[in-house]
Design a protein around this motif. Structure first.
Motif, PDB file in Angstrom:
ATOM      1  N   MET A 277       0.829  -1.195   0.000  1.00 61.14           N
ATOM      2  CA  MET A 277       0.000   0.000   0.000  1.00 61.14           C
ATOM      3  C   MET A 277       0.872   1.257   0.000  1.00 61.14           C
ATOM      4  SD  MET A 277      -3.215  -0.699  -0.121  1.00 61.14           S
ATOM      5  CE  MET A 277      -3.898  -2.348  -0.391  1.00 61.14           C
ATOM      6  N   GLN A 278       0.308   2.308  -0.584  1.00 57.13           N
ATOM      7  CA  GLN A 278       1.005   3.590  -0.695  1.00 57.13           C
ATOM      8  C   GLN A 278       0.086   4.703  -0.203  1.00 57.13           C
ATOM      9  OE1 GLN A 278       2.318   4.510  -4.680  1.00 57.13           O
ATOM     10  NE2 GLN A 278       2.420   6.708  -4.266  1.00 57.13           N
ATOM     11  N   GLU A 279       0.677   5.659   0.518  1.00 58.95           N
ATOM     12  CA  GLU A 279      -0.057   6.856   0.908  1.00 58.95           C
ATOM     13  C   GLU A 279       0.234   7.974  -0.079  1.00 58.95           C
ATOM     14  OE1 GLU A 279      -0.444   6.767   5.778  1.00 58.95           O
ATOM     15  OE2 GLU A 279       1.250   7.809   4.834  1.00 58.95           O
ATOM     16  N   ALA A 280      -0.767   8.820  -0.327  1.00 57.04           N
ATOM     17  CA  ALA A 280      -0.572   9.966  -1.208  1.00 57.04           C
ATOM     18  C   ALA A 280      -1.555  11.063  -0.835  1.00 57.04           C
ATOM     19  CB  ALA A 280      -0.760   9.567  -2.669  1.00 57.04           C
ATOM     20  N   ASP A 281      -1.069  12.289  -0.806  1.00 56.14           N
ATOM     21  CA  ASP A 281      -1.927  13.450  -0.599  1.00 56.14           C
ATOM     22  C   ASP A 281      -2.387  13.941  -1.970  1.00 56.14           C
ATOM     23  OD1 ASP A 281      -1.655  13.886   2.346  1.00 56.14           O
ATOM     24  OD2 ASP A 281       0.462  14.078   1.797  1.00 56.14           O
ATOM     25  N   VAL A 282      -3.688  13.920  -2.181  1.00 51.28           N
ATOM     26  CA  VAL A 282      -4.241  14.285  -3.489  1.00 51.28           C
ATOM     27  C   VAL A 282      -5.499  15.125  -3.291  1.00 51.28           C
ATOM     28  CG1 VAL A 282      -5.214  13.447  -5.672  1.00 51.28           C
ATOM     29  CG2 VAL A 282      -3.348  12.179  -4.574  1.00 51.28           C
ATOM     30  N   THR A 283      -5.589  16.212  -4.032  1.00 48.72           N
ATOM     31  CA  THR A 283      -6.785  17.047  -4.050  1.00 48.72           C
ATOM     32  C   THR A 283      -7.688  16.598  -5.192  1.00 48.72           C
ATOM     33  OG1 THR A 283      -5.655  18.960  -3.102  1.00 48.72           O
ATOM     34  CG2 THR A 283      -7.654  19.394  -4.348  1.00 48.72           C
ATOM     35  N   LEU A 284      -8.956  16.342  -4.878  1.00 47.37           N
ATOM     36  CA  LEU A 284      -9.944  15.986  -5.888  1.00 47.37           C
ATOM     37  C   LEU A 284     -10.882  17.161  -6.119  1.00 47.37           C
ATOM     38  CD1 LEU A 284     -10.963  12.336  -4.867  1.00 47.37           C
ATOM     39  CD2 LEU A 284      -9.165  13.085  -6.454  1.00 47.37           C
ATOM     40  N   ALA A 285     -11.335  17.328  -7.351  1.00 49.83           N
ATOM     41  CA  ALA A 285     -12.254  18.415  -7.690  1.00 49.83           C
ATOM     42  C   ALA A 285     -13.316  17.904  -8.644  1.00 49.83           C
ATOM     43  CB  ALA A 285     -11.495  19.580  -8.323  1.00 49.83           C
ATOM     44  N   CYS A 286     -14.525  18.432  -8.481  1.00 52.17           N
ATOM     45  CA  CYS A 286     -15.632  18.078  -9.365  1.00 52.17           C
ATOM     46  C   CYS A 286     -15.652  19.029 -10.557  1.00 52.17           C
ATOM     47  CB  CYS A 286     -16.957  18.174  -8.605  1.00 52.17           C
ATOM     48  SG  CYS A 286     -18.404  17.776  -9.611  1.00 52.17           S
ATOM     49  N   VAL A 287     -15.915  18.504 -11.731  1.00 52.29           N
ATOM     50  CA  VAL A 287     -15.975  19.341 -12.928  1.00 52.29           C
ATOM     51  C   VAL A 287     -17.113  20.352 -12.846  1.00 52.29           C
ATOM     52  CG1 VAL A 287     -17.512  17.847 -14.262  1.00 52.29           C
ATOM     53  CG2 VAL A 287     -15.811  19.244 -15.466  1.00 52.29           C
ATOM     54  N   SER A 288     -18.108  20.090 -12.013  1.00 48.59           N
ATOM     55  CA  SER A 288     -19.230  21.013 -11.848  1.00 48.59           C
ATOM     56  C   SER A 288     -18.907  22.174 -10.914  1.00 48.59           C
ATOM     57  CB  SER A 288     -20.460  20.262 -11.319  1.00 48.59           C
ATOM     58  OG  SER A 288     -20.911  19.315 -12.254  1.00 48.59           O
ATOM     59  N   ASN A 289     -17.705  22.186 -10.365  1.00 48.98           N
ATOM     60  CA  ASN A 289     -17.309  23.266  -9.465  1.00 48.98           C
ATOM     61  C   ASN A 289     -17.192  24.566 -10.250  1.00 48.98           C
ATOM     62  OD1 ASN A 289     -16.641  24.051  -6.823  1.00 48.98           O
ATOM     63  ND2 ASN A 289     -14.458  24.065  -7.310  1.00 48.98           N
ATOM     64  N   ASP A 290     -18.002  25.542  -9.901  1.00 50.97           N
ATOM     65  CA  ASP A 290     -17.916  26.833 -10.565  1.00 50.97           C
ATOM     66  C   ASP A 290     -16.732  27.611 -10.003  1.00 50.97           C
ATOM     67  OD1 ASP A 290     -18.553  28.873 -12.265  1.00 50.97           O
ATOM     68  OD2 ASP A 290     -20.647  29.021 -11.633  1.00 50.97           O
ATOM     69  N   VAL A 291     -16.383  28.694 -10.660  1.00 48.07           N
ATOM     70  CA  VAL A 291     -15.278  29.537 -10.183  1.00 48.07           C
ATOM     71  C   VAL A 291     -15.568  29.960  -8.745  1.00 48.07           C
ATOM     72  CG1 VAL A 291     -14.078  31.718 -10.511  1.00 48.07           C
ATOM     73  CG2 VAL A 291     -14.716  30.328 -12.498  1.00 48.07           C
ATOM     74  N   GLY A 292     -14.622  29.676  -7.853  1.00 49.14           N
ATOM     75  CA  GLY A 292     -14.792  30.011  -6.445  1.00 49.14           C
ATOM     76  C   GLY A 292     -15.631  29.028  -5.668  1.00 49.14           C
ATOM     77  N   GLY A 293     -15.995  27.893  -6.277  1.00 44.59           N
ATOM     78  CA  GLY A 293     -16.889  26.932  -5.646  1.00 44.59           C
ATOM     79  C   GLY A 293     -16.229  26.059  -4.596  1.00 44.59           C
ATOM     80  N   SER A 294     -17.068  25.259  -3.927  1.00 42.95           N
ATOM     81  CA  SER A 294     -16.602  24.432  -2.806  1.00 42.95           C
ATOM     82  C   SER A 294     -16.550  22.948  -3.133  1.00 42.95           C
ATOM     83  CB  SER A 294     -17.539  24.633  -1.601  1.00 42.95           C
ATOM     84  OG  SER A 294     -18.870  24.257  -1.936  1.00 42.95           O
ATOM     85  N   LEU A 295     -16.770  22.578  -4.398  1.00 41.65           N
ATOM     86  CA  LEU A 295     -16.771  21.159  -4.749  1.00 41.65           C
ATOM     87  C   LEU A 295     -15.344  20.682  -5.007  1.00 41.65           C
ATOM     88  CD1 LEU A 295     -19.916  21.028  -7.075  1.00 41.65           C
ATOM     89  CD2 LEU A 295     -19.761  20.670  -4.596  1.00 41.65           C
ATOM     90  N   ILE A 296     -14.531  20.774  -3.976  1.00 46.02           N
ATOM     91  CA  ILE A 296     -13.126  20.387  -4.035  1.00 46.02           C
ATOM     92  C   ILE A 296     -12.687  20.044  -2.622  1.00 46.02           C
ATOM     93  CG2 ILE A 296     -12.439  22.824  -3.854  1.00 46.02           C
ATOM     94  CD1 ILE A 296      -9.938  22.104  -5.509  1.00 46.02           C
ATOM     95  N   GLY A 297     -11.778  19.095  -2.487  1.00 48.90           N
ATOM     96  CA  GLY A 297     -11.291  18.707  -1.175  1.00 48.90           C
ATOM     97  C   GLY A 297      -9.959  17.994  -1.283  1.00 48.90           C
ATOM     98  N   ASN A 298      -9.218  18.041  -0.199  1.00 46.21           N
ATOM     99  CA  ASN A 298      -7.890  17.435  -0.164  1.00 46.21           C
ATOM    100  C   ASN A 298      -7.831  16.393   0.937  1.00 46.21           C
ATOM    101  OD1 ASN A 298      -5.011  17.396  -0.926  1.00 46.21           O
ATOM    102  ND2 ASN A 298      -4.698  18.165   1.156  1.00 46.21           N
ATOM    103  N   ALA A 299      -7.259  15.227   0.644  1.00 49.28           N
ATOM    104  CA  ALA A 299      -7.183  14.154   1.641  1.00 49.28           C
ATOM    105  C   ALA A 299      -5.905  13.358   1.447  1.00 49.28           C
ATOM    106  CB  ALA A 299      -8.401  13.236   1.531  1.00 49.28           C
ATOM    107  N   ARG A 300      -5.560  12.604   2.494  1.00 48.27           N
ATOM    108  CA  ARG A 300      -4.456  11.643   2.408  1.00 48.27           C
ATOM    109  C   ARG A 300      -5.076  10.276   2.154  1.00 48.27           C
ATOM    110  NH1 ARG A 300       0.817  11.870   6.100  1.00 48.27           N
ATOM    111  NH2 ARG A 300       1.102  13.537   4.571  1.00 48.27           N
TER     112      ARG A 300
END
Length: 517
Positions: A277-300
């Motif tokens: 297993m491998q750990e990685a810090d990656v930010t995911l974003a939804c294509v529906s996220n408008d400019v300045g939107g909140s449909l994005i998050g970062n996790a390990r």
């Protein structure tokens, strides 16, 4: 007097329709919960509506309701169903059998939809049929009590005995109450029949063979109102097509890798856990996220590299895409090169130190840096088909979205909040910037169209995550407009041209208005 009585009887007929359909829906949902959990009538109809909805409707729902879009859909279905039920009651009062045909048709439509859903069984139609049949029986019984019954009519002072409306109301209330109780029981039964959350909580994740580096000093700015660098699981955005969250038992899960490969692979849960297993810090974003939107998050994330699984299968030289499939039938098209290069594309089982939350893909999902989630972050994944873009279309590709979905350079302002009034004097403007797998070199901010100011950039975890930024500002009384733009690690500047999310992600500078007292 007669007209008023007729109006009141119309209301009663509409109430009878509502009670009858509630009664039927309750029994249908309860029968599904007890015997065929995947054949919920509400979930089937809602899922079909999601599938046939055009892209603009999806964007509008997310814009209006954000991550509550599915709850809004369920409420919308209930409202429409209530209107149809009331109309059925009125029609049944005017002409016996007319309203019954309508509520029966709802059951037929639900049954037909149930048989077309992914994973439908031989009896998936049954809960909707139960709902329709129960609603018909209840409706006819209740409306019959609104009509004079010759057998009960008797001369009293030379007039016929009136209809017993009190008894009608009692029966109507009872039918509606039974339906509501059945719906509640169905919800409880669904929970009781699922031990998945208990399994998830009892699961102990394996230790990563390749640990992620500690979050560097200076990566998290201590500014109130600024989004946290690592998004807590409970706050991580959820956008998917699953109206009812799939409940997948890890013991029954497997991943099939097939298509243009030298050898087909089937990986079970136990086999996956045994892999490094491998750990990685990656930010995911939804294509529906408008400019300045909140449909994005970062996790390990914790998982096994997808490139190693694909290497084991042996990928054909002319393949260029991997079609991933969820347990609920959703598909995503991911460019083969991003799954086989050196980025941290994972078959993930963990999120921020715990097993994936059920709503975020438990037991297994994909995590791919640099692409929007609709082409890469398939939850509850069960199949990977190595293929070509010119041979297969994925779920959103058929609805007009770009097939590859690379992340665009974006930044947003978190502090101060849009529309808020702040005190004059020294304050901070702060926010986030990202372009996963490219990285961010800088952020610039300007106020009221003035000169661009260079923001202080926090230390980035990696190019695959977002980065915080800030710039001091002496706020003067009045109304102000603040804008920001990011500069990528390759020197590109975020475009000012404002475009909507469709078909491949929003663009433009984030702009907010604030008032200084």
């Amino acid at each position: 007097m007669a007209q008023g009585s007729g109006t009141r009887d119309g209301y009663r007929a509409a109430a009878a329709g509502l009670a009858a359909v509630t009664f039927g829906a309750g029994l249908g949902e309860l029968s599904a919960a007890l015997f065929l959990p995947a054949a919920s009538p509400f979930a089937g109809i809602g899922g079909a509506l999601i599938d046939i909805a055009p892209s603009w409707a999806k964007d509008l729902a997310i814009a209006l309701f954000d991550t509550f879009d599915k709850a809004a859909l369920l409420i919308g279905i209930a409202v429409v169903l209530a209107a149809i039920a009331a109309a059925a009651g009125l029609l049944e009062r005017r002409r016996a059998g007319a309203g019954a045909v309508i509520v029966g048709a709802i059951g037929v439509v639900g049954a037909a939809i149930a048989m077309t859903r992914t994973g439908a069984g031989a009896f998936s139609w049954a809960p909707s049929a139960v709902a329709g049949a129960a609603a018909i029986v209840a409706l006819r019984m209740l409306i019959r009590r609104l009509r004079p019954d010759p057998a009960l009519a008797a001369p009293v002072g030379g007039e016929s005995r009136p209809i017993d409306r009190r008894r009608f109301l009692i029966w109507t209330a009872a039918a509606g109450a039974v339906g509501v109780v059945a719906l509640v029981a169905a919800n409880v039964a669904h929970g009781a029949s699922r031990s998945i959350e208990a399994i998830r909580k009892a699961l102990r994740l394996p230790t990563a063979a390749e640990r992620a580096a500690p979050i560097p000093a200076g990566a998290e700015l201590d500014i109130p109102g600024l989004a946290p660098l690592v998004t807590p699981n409970r706050d991580f955005y959820r956008i998917d097509t699953a109206l009812v969250v799939p409940q997948v038992d890890p013991a029954e899960w497997s991943l099939r890798i097939h298509g243009m490969v030298d050898r087909e692979l089937v990986i079970t849960w136990e086999e996956l856990l045994a892999l490094p297993m491998q750990e990685a810090d990656v930010t995911l974003a939804c294509v529906s996220n408008d400019v300045g939107g909140s449909l994005i998050g970062n996790a390990r994330w914790l998982g096994h590299p997808l490139r190693e699984l694909l290497a084991r299968a042996g990928v054909a030289d002319d393949a260029d895409m991997v079609l991933s499939t969820s347990v609920d039938g959703f598909t995503a098209s991911t460019p083969l090169e991003v799954l086989t290069d050196d980025r941290d594309s994972l078959l993930a089982i963990g999120m921020n130190g715990e097993p994936l939350p059920v709503e975020h893909g438990f037991p297994v999902r994909m995590v791919v840096p640099g692409l929007y989630g609709y082409v890469s972050a398939t939850k509850w994944v069960t199949q990977l088909e190595v293929t070509r873009f010119d041979r297969v279309d994925a779920y959103w590709t058929t609805r007009g979205w770009d097939a590859r979905g690379p992340i665009k350079l974006q930044s947003r302002i978190d502090v101060p909040r849009r529309g808020r009034q702040i005190d004059p004097g020294e304050t901070m403007i702060a926010g986030m910037a990202w372009q996963q797998h490219v990285g961010v070199r800088g952020v610039e901010v300007r106020v009221d169209g003035g000169s661009w100011m260079t923001a202080d950039l926090a230390t980035a975890i990696s190019d695959d995550t977002w980065v915080q930024w800030s710039v001091p500002w002496t706020a003067e009384s009045g109304d102000h407009q603040i804008e920001c733009r990011a500069i990528s690690a390759t020197g590109d500047t975020q475009t000012s041209n404002r475009t909507p999310p469709a078909p491949n992600g929003a663009e433009g500078w984030h702009r907010i208005s604030v008032s200084v007292a």
